[in-house]
Write a protein that holds these residues in place. Structure first.
Motif, PDB file in Angstrom:
ATOM      1  N   GLU A 173      12.692   9.652   2.386  1.00  0.00           N
ATOM      2  CA  GLU A 173      11.646   9.690   3.407  1.00  0.00           C
ATOM      3  C   GLU A 173      10.532   8.692   3.141  1.00  0.00           C
ATOM      4  N   VAL A 174      10.147   8.541   1.873  1.00  0.00           N
ATOM      5  CA  VAL A 174       8.938   7.788   1.539  1.00  0.00           C
ATOM      6  C   VAL A 174       9.245   6.418   0.966  1.00  0.00           C
ATOM      7  N   PHE A 230      19.614  13.420   9.272  1.00  0.00           N
ATOM      8  CA  PHE A 230      18.417  12.766   9.815  1.00  0.00           C
ATOM      9  C   PHE A 230      18.414  12.939  11.322  1.00  0.00           C
ATOM     10  N   GLY A 231      17.342  13.512  11.844  1.00  0.00           N
ATOM     11  CA  GLY A 231      17.250  13.720  13.282  1.00  0.00           C
ATOM     12  C   GLY A 231      16.024  14.520  13.654  1.00  0.00           C
ATOM     13  N   VAL A 232      15.968  14.922  14.923  1.00  0.00           N
ATOM     14  CA  VAL A 232      14.806  15.660  15.418  1.00  0.00           C
ATOM     15  C   VAL A 232      15.091  17.158  15.416  1.00  0.00           C
ATOM     16  N   GLU A 233      14.018  17.917  15.551  1.00  0.00           N
ATOM     17  CA  GLU A 233      14.101  19.369  15.745  1.00  0.00           C
ATOM     18  C   GLU A 233      13.142  19.753  16.859  1.00  0.00           C
ATOM     19  N   PHE A 282      13.363  13.152  11.100  1.00  0.00           N
ATOM     20  CA  PHE A 282      13.108  13.283   9.663  1.00  0.00           C
ATOM     21  C   PHE A 282      14.362  13.849   9.008  1.00  0.00           C
ATOM     22  N   TYR A 283      14.346  13.906   7.672  1.00  0.00           N
ATOM     23  CA  TYR A 283      15.474  14.494   6.949  1.00  0.00           C
ATOM     24  C   TYR A 283      15.321  16.009   6.966  1.00  0.00           C
ATOM     25  N   ARG A 284      16.209  16.648   7.703  1.00  0.00           N
ATOM     26  CA  ARG A 284      16.114  18.083   7.925  1.00  0.00           C
ATOM     27  C   ARG A 284      16.601  18.871   6.710  1.00  0.00           C
ATOM     28  N   GLY A 330       0.791  -1.216   0.000  1.00  0.00           N
ATOM     29  CA  GLY A 330       0.000   0.000   0.000  1.00  0.00           C
ATOM     30  C   GLY A 330       0.824   1.267   0.000  1.00  0.00           C
ATOM     31  N   GLU A 331       0.268   2.302   0.611  1.00  0.00           N
ATOM     32  CA  GLU A 331       0.799   3.661   0.445  1.00  0.00           C
ATOM     33  C   GLU A 331       1.681   4.144   1.579  1.00  0.00           C
ATOM     34  N   ASP A 332       1.719   3.429   2.706  1.00  0.00           N
ATOM     35  CA  ASP A 332       2.389   3.984   3.880  1.00  0.00           C
ATOM     36  C   ASP A 332       3.771   3.399   4.100  1.00  0.00           C
ATOM     37  N   THR A 333       4.718   4.275   4.372  1.00  0.00           N
ATOM     38  CA  THR A 333       6.114   3.890   4.544  1.00  0.00           C
ATOM     39  C   THR A 333       6.342   3.072   5.804  1.00  0.00           C
ATOM     40  N   TYR A 334       5.768   3.518   6.921  1.00  0.00           N
ATOM     41  CA  TYR A 334       5.978   2.804   8.183  1.00  0.00           C
ATOM     42  C   TYR A 334       5.386   1.400   8.120  1.00  0.00           C
ATOM     43  N   LEU A 335       4.133   1.287   7.712  1.00  0.00           N
ATOM     44  CA  LEU A 335       3.497  -0.024   7.639  1.00  0.00           C
ATOM     45  C   LEU A 335       4.198  -0.907   6.612  1.00  0.00           C
ATOM     46  N   GLY A 336       4.560  -0.323   5.471  1.00  0.00           N
ATOM     47  CA  GLY A 336       5.274  -1.079   4.457  1.00  0.00           C
ATOM     48  C   GLY A 336       6.588  -1.635   4.967  1.00  0.00           C
ATOM     49  N   SER A 337       7.265  -0.881   5.813  1.00  0.00           N
ATOM     50  CA  SER A 337       8.538  -1.332   6.380  1.00  0.00           C
ATOM     51  C   SER A 337       8.333  -2.504   7.330  1.00  0.00           C
TER      52      SER A 337
END
Length: 744
Positions: free
Chosen positions: A237-238, A718-721, A711-713, A178-185
């Motif tokens: 990201e995707v 790759f990290g948080v903000e 995320f990719y800043r 499907g369409e989602d990166t997290y679920l697909g992973s």
């Protein structure tokens, strides 16, 4: 041949008493195997090395498996390292005997096949299976597929497909999650674990192959084999994470995609195959092309001829040439002319031999070609039971406004109408491997087996799947008028999805829409049962039919699984993993789009919307109903502010507010409100599938980590903000409860 030479060969291929078990992963190493590979490599001629990089197909005709005579001669000459589309213990043994007994170095063949959603026992198509959100069930289906495939002489499956797909015009959406990166992973990990089991070298395990690398699901206009163009940010990201998840799970091999990516076809794309796959991800398995894709770099316009295409692929990091034969034709000559380094060929051969040693093929080339194991393994009862369970878990209840469902098994007269009702071939879908469609259970058969002896089941075809003939229509209308309830089965033919099956229209094909409208006019209660491999545009059905069930292509046990749901023996719990659009004009449409500077405002013309269509989907990602109902309490956070090293726990009370026990997929989404680059309006970050009895409540808790918020800043690190995050919990991506916290 002198005695010393014979001893060296024996040591290399494991005939000197070395019987150790090999279970090295794609990211690991086995020093004993490395030594044996190197010992064998020094004995090989340039032509024999190139042969190991060549994969050719076997064929099937009405009398059974065959192989082209010239391929047999190539095997004898050491010009073929692997064969695909050959299975069966007896047949694979015969081919293996050619390689082992009639070649100079006796190097065994590797046998591969497209075992996509089952081998003999067919499970739901992957898109349908993903709708179960049941990772354990998906791992089990891959495990069963591996057991059956390995029992029929196979070593290698061309799965899982890890392509994120957001355009349902693309027929190969059916093969993915499907369409989602997290679920697909998460699904990619589960399927690799299922295929490879306890480890490569186990008799019931097969090599997994991550495909199609990369971004094949984003082909322009949803047209198969077309181009893909995207920023590195979107790629990373995707699209890349599911492939990486599969590699991290130990996948042994990777397959290149047909598409170009940003101007470079994947089979010649060094950025993908070497820079990312090998250097960044530390992948040590081997890379195979998709069917003739090295050859296709010529019409792509990036290679002038056979030699330039072959050199481009090898230098990019492609180890094995599927079917084109370009490596066989060109690599040796290129090395002899000084235009290509032989060390590149050595590296590729080494990676392929590594897997053959890990599989134990040098100890026993026929260990997977055991006819007795084949007889006792294929389509066992427990496999069929698992297929039925997996199929019913994949069904999504889209609508049930008047609670027509579940049906009573004691209905006096039940009409089963439509072209899918008795369509045995369609039940197993596309890419159904060695599945025998003649053994599939039809919807009509499943219903007849489920109802009481006193129920009269009436049947009418109604229409063909995809033509304009009306010759069955009148009978269908008359049959509906005689019934108390109508089960109306409509959808696509199996081969209208999968490879080379792109569609510009997502309406019901043929005259099926007219059939639905005519049956609805009879005034009888109607349940529409959809069989399809992608979202369809079914606005009219949604507006006029009270009960709608999405069943995809469910496999060998399709009819029984559908009956289980229709009659309430199983309470449906499936949730969509792809958005259903209202019209093709909305595509691409997916839940985690980004906002715009002018978000949609129905009262302001100059905002992001259509003049003639809603922005909203027909059914959102994550959506699916049950025969019971679930209510969600407030979202509660254990803290409202966290540091970059802290985690936040998110809890929501979920209650079964209906009268039946049921499962619910509780979904967690986040939104980063302000970033150095724009962020999606929602992103799935976790889920739990829970079972609740009537009236039962459960506190469902998730933990959000730094990884979940990264995320990719702006600088592509790759990290948080720091900033404000919203967190949502609900039964789909649209209907959610919300809370917020600050990352300091």
């Amino acid at each position: 041949m002198n005695r010393i030479y014979l001893i060296v060969i024996a040591a290399a291929i494991g005939l000197a008493g070395c019987q150790e078990k090999h279970t090295a992963s794609a990211s690991g190493s086995n020093s004993k195997i490395d030594h044996r590979v190197d010992s064998l490599l020094v004995l090989m001629t340039l032509e024999e090395k190139v042969g190991q990089l060549t994969l050719f197909t076997s064929d099937y005709d009405v009398t059974g498996p065959t192989i082209r005579e010239n391929y047999k001669e190539d095997i004898k000459a050491g010009k073929v390292g692997a064969i695909f589309n050959a299975f069966g213990a007896d047949y694979t043994r015969k081919l293996q005997e050619i390689a082992v007994k009639e070649t100079r170095l006796h190097i065994p063949l590797l046998f591969g096949y497209d075992v996509i959603h089952g081998h003999r026992t067919i499970f739901p198509i992957p898109l349908g299976e993903s709708a179960s959100w049941d990772l354990a069930a998906m791992e089990q289906s891959a495990r069963i597929a591996a057991e059956e495939a390995s029992a029929e002489g196979l070593h290698w499956t061309f799965a899982p497909m890890c392509d994120i797909a957001r355009d349902p015009r693309w027929g190969r959406m059916a093969e993915g999650a499907g369409e989602d990166t997290y679920l697909g992973s998460r699904i990619a990990e589960a399927r690799v674990k299922g295929f490879q089991g306890k480890g490569i070298g186990e008799l019931d395990a097969v090599l997994a192959c991550v495909k199609h690398f990369a971004a094949y699901g984003a082909v322009q206009a949803g047209r198969d084999y077309h181009t893909t163009d995207m920023s590195d940010r979107v790629l990373r990201e995707v699209y890349l994470p599911p492939y990486k998840a599969a590699v991290d799970a130990g996948a042994a091999t990777v397959m290149t995609s047909f598409n170009e990516l940003n101007g470079i076809p994947a089979s010649g794309n060094k950025y993908l195959m070497t820079d990312i796959l090998r250097k960044e991800w530390n992948f040590t398995g081997f890379v195979v092309t998709d069917y003739t894709s090295i050859m296709e770099m010529i019409p792509h316009g990036i290679a002038e001829d056979t030699a330039s295409a072959a050199a481009l692929a090898l230098e990019a990091g492609v180890d094995m040439d599927m079917q084109a034969g370009f490596y066989n034709d060109a690599l040796g000559k290129l090395v002899k002319e000084g235009k290509l380094k032989e060390s590149l060929i050595d590296d590729a051969v080494r990676r392929i031999l590594q897997k053959k040693f890990e599989l134990g093929l040098f100890e026993d080339p026929y260990r997977f070609s055991n006819e007795e194991r084949e007889k006792t393994t294929v389509m066992k009862k427990e496999f069929l039971d698992a297929a039925r369970d997996g199929a019913r878990k994949s069904i999504v209840l889209l609508k049930n406004d008047k609670n027509i469902l579940p049906l009573s098994k004691s209905i006096k007269r039940l009409a089963v109408i439509g072209p899918m009702a008795d369509a045995r071939r369609e039940m197993i879908g596309s890419w159904s491997a060695a599945g025998d469609w003649k053994k599939a259970v039809t919807i009509l058969e499943g219903i007849k087996a489920a109802v009481s002896p006193g129920t009269q089941v009436l049947y009418a075809k109604g229409s063909n799947i995809n033509d304009d003939s009306t010759k069955y229509l009148a009978q269908a209308i008359q049959t509906a008028k005689q019934a108390d309830v109508v089960v109306l089965t409509v959808g696509e033919a199996a081969l209208m999805t999968g490879e080379a099956a792109s569609r510009a229209s997502l309406n019901l094909p043929g005259i099926q829409q007219r059939l639905v409208e005519e049956i609805q006019k009879t005034g009888k209660p109607v349940v529409v049962v959809l069989s399809n491999g992608r979202p369809l545009t079914i606005n009219w059905i949604d507006q006029h039919i009270s009960s709608v069930v999405e069943t995809w292509f469910l496999g060998t046990q399709a009819g029984h699984a559908i009956a289980d749901v229709l009659f309430g023996d199983y309470n449906p719990a499936g949730k969509l993993t792809v958005t259903f659009p209202r019209s093709v004009g909305q595509i691409p449409l997916f839940y985690n789009m980004k906002n715009t500077g002018r978000p949609m405002d129905p009262n302001n013309k100059y905002t992001s919307k259509y003049l003639d269509e809603s922005n909203e989907p027909l059914y959102p990602f994550g959506y699916g109903l049950s025969y019971t109902t679930f209510s969600y309490g407030d979202v509660v956070l254990d803290k409202n502010k966290i540091s970059q090293q802290e985690e936040v726990k998110v809890t929501c009370k979920v209650t079964n507010s209906g009268k039946l026990a049921g499962e619910e997929v509780v979904q967690l989404y986040i939104r980063d409100l302000v970033g150095s680059v724009t962020r999606p309006v929602k992103e799935l970050r976790n889920f739990q599938k829970i079972l609740l009895q009537p009236g039962e409540s459960k506190d469902v808790t998730f933990t959000l980590t730094q990884q979940d918020l990264s995320f990719y800043r702006k600088d592509m690190s790759f990290g948080v903000e720091p900033g404000k995050f919203e967190v949502y919990i609900g039964g789909n991506s649209r209907d959610v409860k919300k809370a917020a916290f600050v990352l300091q």
